[in-house]
Design an enzyme around this catalytic site. Sequence first.
Site, PDB file in Angstrom:
ATOM      1  N   SER A 116       0.787  -1.234   0.000  1.00  0.00           N
ATOM      2  CA  SER A 116       0.000   0.000   0.000  1.00  0.00           C
ATOM      3  C   SER A 116       0.821   1.286   0.000  1.00  0.00           C
ATOM      4  O   SER A 116       0.307   2.338   0.371  1.00  0.00           O
ATOM      5  CB  SER A 116      -0.924   0.011   1.223  1.00  0.00           C
TER       6      SER A 116
ATOM      7  N   PHE B 266      -0.049  -5.085   2.776  1.00  0.00           N
ATOM      8  CA  PHE B 266      -1.495  -4.899   2.686  1.00  0.00           C
ATOM      9  C   PHE B 266      -2.125  -5.977   1.799  1.00  0.00           C
ATOM     10  O   PHE B 266      -3.213  -6.487   2.087  1.00  0.00           O
ATOM     11  CB  PHE B 266      -1.797  -3.509   2.129  1.00  0.00           C
TER      12      PHE B 266
ATOM     13  N   ASP C 126      12.324  -5.886   9.556  1.00  0.00           N
ATOM     14  CA  ASP C 126      11.168  -5.149   9.034  1.00  0.00           C
ATOM     15  C   ASP C 126      10.756  -4.058  10.026  1.00  0.00           C
ATOM     16  O   ASP C 126      10.450  -4.338  11.182  1.00  0.00           O
ATOM     17  CB  ASP C 126      10.004  -6.123   8.815  1.00  0.00           C
TER      18      ASP C 126
ATOM     19  N   HIS D 125      11.302  -4.784   4.858  1.00  0.00           N
ATOM     20  CA  HIS D 125       9.928  -5.067   4.437  1.00  0.00           C
ATOM     21  C   HIS D 125       9.863  -5.578   3.004  1.00  0.00           C
ATOM     22  O   HIS D 125       8.817  -6.031   2.560  1.00  0.00           O
ATOM     23  CB  HIS D 125       9.110  -3.770   4.578  1.00  0.00           C
TER      24      HIS D 125
END
Length: 277
Positions: free
Chosen positions: A35, A106, A226, A254
């Site tokens: 996202s 997401f 992350d 991430h």
Amino acid sequence: MTENPEIGRMLDTCGYRTNYHDAGDGTPVLLLHGSGAGVSAWANWRGLIPGLSQRYRVIAPDLVGFGYTEVAPDYEFRFMDSWIDQQLAVMDGLGIEKAHIVGNSFGGAVALWMAWRAPERTGRLVLMGAGGVPIVVGPELAALWGYKPSPENMRNAMSVMAYNQALITDELVEMRYRATLRPGAQEVFERVFPLPHQRWLDAEALPIHGLQAIKNDVLLIHGREDRVVPPEASLTMHQLLENSQLHSIGKCGHWTMVEHAARFRQLVENFLDEAEA
């Protein structure tokens, strides 16, 4: 004029047109991106699509609100229904009855919701740094969702994604920054996650009984470093998802599919190949 590789094909879905990439043959695999500002399916998955599509049919749509999927200015986002409905419409439009799903961040939360709501349509799940359990919005995620267009802000947003900062090249920053300057793109992005951000992160989380009800085989992959979604989120999901396995990668933020691309592809292929055996 150079052709934009982020633009694939268009499909009518839920009253708007979804931009998607379709490559390869065989068992369908749906790739769902994250996202971040300026994101698209191609931006997230361009390193995985060529290899994975040699063995599977890979479908990578721009989630509604992101990329080049066209949506009306007055479109009302419904958590998480907008994205579940979109993926099922994509599958219906392409004649796909059931698909494995690889979800990033997401997109991983969307994959989990699909498995809970429409288990007959979902196969194996690969969840990478995924949402889906309650977590708190940290400064890194706030910076991503609160992005305002500028090269400096985009560089800052990208820097929180990777452990290896050498990956945050001028070319990458420029590509993602330019994507946020397209007419209407920033306005739509701000409508997906308006303040306060925590309510949308809460809306991504499945109830405990929902996670426990998911019977799909699930591979959880998480970067140890992350800073966007804490690794503990995947550990919690691993404890609640009945048929799950967890793979933690060191020196990784991430962006597992970018920072450890070959390893990520191998993990995904091995996991999906089990279902083909």
